[in-house]
Scaffold this active site. Sequence first.
Site, PDB file in Angstrom:
ATOM      1  CD  GLN A  85      -3.135   0.695   2.155  1.00 55.01           C
ATOM      2  OE1 GLN A  85      -3.199  -0.408   2.703  1.00 55.01           O
ATOM      3  NE2 GLN A  85      -4.009   1.651   2.385  1.00 55.01           N
TER       4      GLN A  85
ATOM      5  NE  ARG B 202      -2.237  -7.603   4.939  1.00 50.78           N
ATOM      6  CZ  ARG B 202      -1.558  -6.467   4.807  1.00 50.78           C
ATOM      7  NH1 ARG B 202      -2.030  -5.524   3.998  1.00 50.78           N
ATOM      8  NH2 ARG B 202      -0.442  -6.244   5.460  1.00 50.78           N
TER       9      ARG B 202
ATOM     10  CG  HIS C 241       3.038  -3.173   9.359  1.00 53.79           C
ATOM     11  ND1 HIS C 241       2.938  -4.534   9.176  1.00 53.79           N
ATOM     12  CD2 HIS C 241       2.807  -2.612   8.146  1.00 53.79           C
ATOM     13  CE1 HIS C 241       2.669  -4.781   7.907  1.00 53.79           C
ATOM     14  NE2 HIS C 241       2.574  -3.642   7.259  1.00 53.79           N
TER      15      HIS C 241
ATOM     16  CD  GLN D 180       1.767  -8.926   6.559  1.00 57.34           C
ATOM     17  OE1 GLN D 180       1.147  -7.929   6.875  1.00 57.34           O
ATOM     18  NE2 GLN D 180       2.125  -9.200   5.315  1.00 57.34           N
TER      19      GLN D 180
ATOM     20  CB  SER E  60       3.164  -4.351   3.924  1.00 56.15           C
ATOM     21  OG  SER E  60       2.016  -4.237   4.736  1.00 56.15           O
ATOM     22  CG  LEU E  61      -1.312  -5.713  -0.348  1.00 50.24           C
ATOM     23  CD1 LEU E  61      -2.471  -6.546   0.148  1.00 50.24           C
ATOM     24  CD2 LEU E  61      -1.792  -4.504  -1.121  1.00 50.24           C
TER      25      LEU E  61
END
Length: 314
Positions: A11, A116, A202, A251, A91-92
């Site tokens: 993102q 998510r 996070h 994560q 991340s994503l």
Amino acid sequence: MSKLVFVFPGQGSQHVGMGAHLAEQSSKAAEVFERADEIFGMPLSRACFEGPEEELRQTDITQPALFATSAATLEVLREAGIEPAAVAGHSLGEYSALYAAGSFDFETGMRLVATRGHAFAEAGRSQPGSMAAIVGLPADKVRELCNELGKETGGTLVAANQNEPMQTVISGDPESIEMACERFREAGAKRALILPVSGAFHSPLVAPAADAMHQALKDAEIAEPRVLFVNNADAQPLRDPEAIKGSLVRQVTSSVRWTASIQYLLGEGYGTFVEVGSGKALSGLIRRINREAVCHTTENAAAIEKTVQALTAK
């Protein structure tokens, strides 16, 4: 040529128009977007190709849109005969990496990232949070100051994304982030910039999103990756499907150890990287981690053509 890694953005890399060139040049890429629209239940491709930007910036739209764009880009690279020896995602981007490694099919990936995105958006609404990029201070110093300030304010403040040796993104409650930016500038940071995000990703503030992903992943069919997969939370390779599920849950609230992940790959002889999807931010980070790393992007038609030529030249 050193061993090839596909890296997948997360993102923040989205932009209006992403993927349009893919759908124009490849019927298989176009099919990916059509399938994404069908699974998501709305014209996700239109948000990618046409926007508006305000819609594309909404977390529950952004995350599946980026996954679809990376998956479509992957099809174009595969049509050219380019396959990785390893994968990693920011991340994503871990979901795109696992899809590329054959750990789950496209529908499973789309449904997971849709969950998510919704969970992150809900967590941001229920527990307001903020993030800021700290540039020009070593990661250890950023972590140290975050710990000190967190104790001082009693708020939440963590080093969320360890992007490269001199760039760390911090995450926490809005008041702590504002105070931290001022303190980091005083400590010598070149920049301390609050980011336009909808929550404290996070960090412990998005723990409800981790719970949602635990439920979503519990029954998801995930197979052992066909190529090396390096995860964010530990910056180590994972193969066991249950360990991968656990990592994807962790994560959500743990740091993205991008610097350590790339250093691990470089240490294992993986020195050529293709950023698969929107933007070129990861390529910039990788070059700052190691100037000798070879990076290619796929951000537009010209970049894809250049990348394919470089990787298929004899």
